[in-house]
Design a protein around this motif. Structure first.
Motif, mmCIF file in Angstrom:
data_model
loop_
_atom_site.group_PDB
_atom_site.id
_atom_site.type_symbol
_atom_site.label_atom_id
_atom_site.label_comp_id
_atom_site.label_asym_id
_atom_site.label_seq_id
_atom_site.Cartn_x
_atom_site.Cartn_y
_atom_site.Cartn_z
ATOM 1 N N PRO A 1 0.800 -1.238 0.000
ATOM 2 C CA PRO A 1 0.000 0.000 0.000
ATOM 3 C C PRO A 1 0.827 1.279 0.000
ATOM 4 C CG PRO A 1 0.036 -0.963 2.185
ATOM 5 C CD PRO A 1 0.753 -1.928 1.287
ATOM 6 N N SER A 2 2.127 1.177 0.287
ATOM 7 C CA SER A 2 2.944 2.395 0.350
ATOM 8 C C SER A 2 3.204 2.978 -1.038
ATOM 9 C CB SER A 2 4.265 2.111 1.059
ATOM 10 O OG SER A 2 5.014 1.127 0.354
ATOM 11 N N GLN A 3 3.402 2.124 -2.033
ATOM 12 C CA GLN A 3 3.605 2.578 -3.409
ATOM 13 C C GLN A 3 2.894 1.623 -4.370
ATOM 14 O OE1 GLN A 3 7.908 2.779 -3.816
ATOM 15 N NE2 GLN A 3 7.913 4.967 -3.300
ATOM 16 N N PRO A 4 1.569 1.634 -4.343
ATOM 17 C CA PRO A 4 0.828 0.677 -5.177
ATOM 18 C C PRO A 4 0.897 1.029 -6.656
ATOM 19 C CG PRO A 4 -0.687 2.184 -4.094
ATOM 20 C CD PRO A 4 0.676 2.495 -3.547
ATOM 21 N N ASP A 5 1.016 0.008 -7.480
ATOM 22 C CA ASP A 5 0.996 0.181 -8.927
ATOM 23 C C ASP A 5 -0.436 -0.001 -9.427
ATOM 24 O OD1 ASP A 5 2.373 0.167 -11.692
ATOM 25 O OD2 ASP A 5 1.248 -1.727 -11.691
ATOM 26 N N GLY A 6 -0.881 0.906 -10.290
ATOM 27 C CA GLY A 6 -2.254 0.876 -10.756
ATOM 28 C C GLY A 6 -2.628 -0.424 -11.443
ATOM 29 N N ASP A 7 -1.760 -0.923 -12.310
ATOM 30 C CA ASP A 7 -2.051 -2.175 -13.018
ATOM 31 C C ASP A 7 -2.121 -3.351 -12.051
ATOM 32 O OD1 ASP A 7 -2.126 -0.846 -15.436
ATOM 33 O OD2 ASP A 7 -0.014 -1.245 -15.907
ATOM 34 N N ALA A 8 -1.246 -3.359 -11.051
ATOM 35 C CA ALA A 8 -1.261 -4.444 -10.075
ATOM 36 C C ALA A 8 -2.517 -4.403 -9.218
ATOM 37 C CB ALA A 8 -0.014 -4.360 -9.190
ATOM 38 N N VAL A 9 -2.940 -3.198 -8.845
ATOM 39 C CA VAL A 9 -4.165 -3.054 -8.051
ATOM 40 C C VAL A 9 -5.373 -3.516 -8.854
ATOM 41 C CG1 VAL A 9 -5.716 -1.386 -6.968
ATOM 42 C CG2 VAL A 9 -3.249 -1.203 -6.610
ATOM 43 N N ARG A 10 -5.452 -3.098 -10.111
ATOM 44 C CA ARG A 10 -6.578 -3.492 -10.961
ATOM 45 C C ARG A 10 -6.627 -5.013 -11.119
ATOM 46 N NH1 ARG A 10 -9.544 -0.778 -15.080
ATOM 47 N NH2 ARG A 10 -8.242 1.070 -14.661
ATOM 48 N N ALA A 11 -5.463 -5.620 -11.407
ATOM 49 C CA ALA A 11 -5.410 -7.068 -11.602
ATOM 50 C C ALA A 11 -5.807 -7.812 -10.327
ATOM 51 C CB ALA A 11 -4.016 -7.489 -12.053
ATOM 52 N N ALA A 12 -5.347 -7.328 -9.175
ATOM 53 C CA ALA A 12 -5.670 -7.988 -7.910
ATOM 54 C C ALA A 12 -7.152 -7.857 -7.582
ATOM 55 C CB ALA A 12 -4.819 -7.396 -6.783
ATOM 56 N N MET A 13 -7.724 -6.682 -7.808
ATOM 57 C CA MET A 13 -9.144 -6.486 -7.519
ATOM 58 C C MET A 13 -10.011 -7.362 -8.418
ATOM 59 S SD MET A 13 -9.469 -2.371 -6.797
ATOM 60 C CE MET A 13 -11.248 -2.501 -6.595
ATOM 61 N N LEU B 1 -7.903 3.597 0.394
ATOM 62 C CA LEU B 1 -7.831 4.860 -0.345
ATOM 63 C C LEU B 1 -6.559 4.918 -1.182
ATOM 64 C CD1 LEU B 1 -9.042 7.425 2.364
ATOM 65 C CD2 LEU B 1 -10.346 6.575 0.398
ATOM 66 N N SER B 2 -5.451 4.448 -0.629
ATOM 67 C CA SER B 2 -4.187 4.441 -1.380
ATOM 68 C C SER B 2 -4.295 3.570 -2.625
ATOM 69 C CB SER B 2 -3.049 3.940 -0.485
ATOM 70 O OG SER B 2 -2.829 4.804 0.611
ATOM 71 N N TYR B 3 -4.921 2.408 -2.485
ATOM 72 C CA TYR B 3 -5.095 1.535 -3.644
ATOM 73 C C TYR B 3 -5.990 2.187 -4.701
ATOM 74 C CZ TYR B 3 -3.087 -2.219 -0.810
ATOM 75 O OH TYR B 3 -2.249 -3.005 -0.042
ATOM 76 N N LEU B 4 -7.051 2.825 -4.262
ATOM 77 C CA LEU B 4 -7.957 3.478 -5.217
ATOM 78 C C LEU B 4 -7.276 4.660 -5.895
ATOM 79 C CD1 LEU B 4 -11.294 3.358 -3.155
ATOM 80 C CD2 LEU B 4 -10.665 1.933 -5.114
ATOM 81 N N ASN B 5 -6.412 5.374 -5.179
ATOM 82 C CA ASN B 5 -5.675 6.482 -5.795
ATOM 83 C C ASN B 5 -4.817 5.993 -6.955
ATOM 84 O OD1 ASN B 5 -6.664 8.502 -4.120
ATOM 85 N ND2 ASN B 5 -5.028 8.264 -2.603
ATOM 86 N N ALA B 6 -4.312 4.755 -6.837
ATOM 87 C CA ALA B 6 -3.469 4.205 -7.901
ATOM 88 C C ALA B 6 -4.242 3.965 -9.191
ATOM 89 C CB ALA B 6 -2.829 2.896 -7.431
ATOM 90 N N LEU B 7 -5.576 3.874 -9.094
ATOM 91 C CA LEU B 7 -6.403 3.648 -10.278
ATOM 92 C C LEU B 7 -6.805 4.948 -10.969
ATOM 93 C CD1 LEU B 7 -8.772 0.893 -8.821
ATOM 94 C CD2 LEU B 7 -6.797 0.559 -10.318
ATOM 95 N N LEU B 8 -6.475 6.084 -10.359
ATOM 96 C CA LEU B 8 -6.842 7.380 -10.907
ATOM 97 C C LEU B 8 -5.715 7.945 -11.777
ATOM 98 C CD1 LEU B 8 -8.432 8.979 -7.714
ATOM 99 C CD2 LEU B 8 -9.638 8.513 -9.868
ATOM 100 N N PRO B 9 -6.058 8.911 -12.646
ATOM 101 C CA PRO B 9 -4.997 9.599 -13.392
ATOM 102 C C PRO B 9 -3.976 10.214 -12.440
ATOM 103 C CG PRO B 9 -7.154 10.135 -14.295
ATOM 104 C CD PRO B 9 -7.404 9.363 -13.036
ATOM 105 N N SER B 10 -2.754 10.331 -12.895
ATOM 106 C CA SER B 10 -1.660 10.810 -12.065
ATOM 107 C C SER B 10 -1.986 12.151 -11.407
ATOM 108 C CB SER B 10 -0.385 10.956 -12.915
ATOM 109 O OG SER B 10 0.686 11.445 -12.140
#
Length: 451
Positions: free
Chosen positions: A110-122, A178-187
């Motif tokens: 959760p400290s530096q989540p990658d958007g693609d990794a979060v999407r794939a995991a969800m 919230l950190s994971y969801l932030n990774a799914l948003l535009p930079s």
């Protein structure tokens, strides 16, 4: 925290039976149930057969239109034959407890989540159905990217529990979510978190942009908050997530296992109000056992304005955090005492039709499900405008839906609304119309038009 946004239009329906005190652990349920009807537009495709043994987090069915979206079991046990309705539509999938074990997933830092990794995991672990999309009030496609993600940090509906009740002890998981969801948003963008004015429960949250709101219901509706912060235009996509689901996403992606905890407020005048620690998919029979007078009672999964009626065989709605129990109201009323000519000292009114508007604002009412009339002609009364805080003409939008005028529906702001935003309009409607159903049909027309 900045000054709250004042919502001036709306209505607080003061019902008896609110939750007071701490939470109680509910005994483990012997069954997990999921209703595909909780996800509008979903066409389920079963991934397992009746009799199969599953673990927590194993896939039960997928979305036929989006096969990457998986719906998983919240209980280890045996899969039953799906309950079907007309045209063999799947209404409910049950799993009875008979085993143990949890399917292994993928954890994400959760400290530096990658958007693609979060999407794939969800997607792989079954968290994607916790998301909702506007416009159209449906589940987002697996490859969609939102402009914003909104989370309402308070529920202003009648008898709804507070954030402090449902997130007690889960703030770390909530902030990770919230950190994971932030990774799914535009930079550079953050989740938009709406909080109640004067509430300090979220004061230390830095993973989201906070906006405070005050005023009557529907101030806590996420649609109102989107409208106040940044309205949706044609072609834009916004996601919404419940605050307990944010905590579930955070806890699940940190541990690498499916998590679907739910604190449910059992409310209403026909119940013994309680805050129950349970999970998504808990049978209604387990929630109301020894706590509800079932005879002559309507048991609603959700609140009285937007909830759905579930029998004892049904289950808690996937996104619900409240069960409301109120009288059915089938009894005949003598018109001179309790009927339309009665003084109405025990009746709540949004239009000052009864003298109860002179009563103290803290007075609570034991209301039932009686409509007090049948459907009538759709007349313009101005009642909708008093409880509808959007910069939208509600009557004109509804009439454009009824005649199927796509262009006018667009111009009148249908992309901004969902059925729940019209719940109070339905409550005060002199014509006794099913306003939320009309809005849902209008959104379905728009989906078909742009499919």
């Amino acid at each position: 925290m900045p000054e709250p946004v004042k919502i001036r239009k709306g209505l607080d329906i003061r019902l008896k039976g609110g939750v007071q005190g701490g939470s109680h652990d509910l005994p483990a349920a012997d069954r997990f149930s999921i209703h595909p009807t909780d996800f509008h537009g979903l066409v389920p495709r079963m991934a397992v057969k009746a009799g199969a043994e599953v673990k927590v987090g194993d896939v039960l069915f997928t979305d036929k239109k989006n096969p990457d979206i998986k719906f998983v079991s919240g209980l280890a046990g045996t899969v039953h034959e799906p309950i079907r309705g007309e045209k063999r539509r799947i209404l409910r999938v049950d799993v009875s407890a008979s085993g143990s074990g949890t399917a292994a997933g993928t954890s994400v830092d959760p400290s530096q989540p990658d958007g693609d990794a979060v999407r794939a995991a969800m997607l792989s672990m079954g968290f994607w159905p916790m998301l909702k999309q506007r416009p159209f009030a449906v589940m987002p496609a697996s490859d969609s990217t939102p402009r914003d993600i909104f989370v309402s940090g308070f529920d202003s509906a009648p008898l709804a529990p507070t954030a402090a009740m449902v997130l007690d002890g889960r703030m770390d998981a909530f902030r990770a979510g919230l950190s994971y969801l932030n990774a799914l948003l535009p930079s550079g963008r953050k989740v938009q978190l709406g909080v109640a004015g004067g509430d300090t429960f979220f004061a230390e949250v830095t993973e989201a942009d906070l906006t405070a709101y005050s005023g009557p219901h529907p101030a806590g509706n996420v649609g109102v908050q989107i409208h106040e912060v940044c309205p949706i235009n044609k072609g834009e996509v916004v996601w919404t997530v419940g605050m307990q689901d944010v905590a579930n996403i955070g806890e699940g992606l940190m541990s690498g296992t499916y998590t679907a905890k739910r604190k449910v407020a059992l409310t209403g005048s026909r119940s013994q109000p309680a805050l129950l620690n349970t999970t998504v998919g808990t049978p209604m029979s387990s929630l109301i056992k020894d706590r509800v007078m079932t005879e002559g009672t309507r048991v609603i999964s959700g609140n009285v304005l937007t909830g759905s009626v579930r029998g004892e065989e049904g289950a808690l709605g996937f996104h619900d955090q409240q069960v409301t129990c109120i009288p059915e109201g089938h009894e005949p009323l003598f018109f001179l005492t309790k009927g339309w000519l009665g003084p109405g000292f025990d009746k709540f009114s949004a239009s000052r039709a009864f003298p109860t508007w002179l009563m103290p604002k803290g007075k609570e009412y034991d209301l039932n499900t009686n409509n007090n009339g049948e459907e009538r002609a759709f007349v313009v009364t101005g009642q909708y405008d008093a409880v509808f805080p959007f910069d939208i003409y509600p009557v004109q939008l509804l009439k454009s839906i009824l005649v199927g005028d796509i262009d006018r529906m667009e111009k009148l702001g249908i992309y901004e609304v969902a059925p729940e935003d019209f719940a109070l309009c339905e409550y005060v409607c002199t014509s006794k119309l099913d306003v939320q159903d009309i809005v849902r049909k209008g959104l379905d027309q728009m989906i078909e038009e742009f499919a």
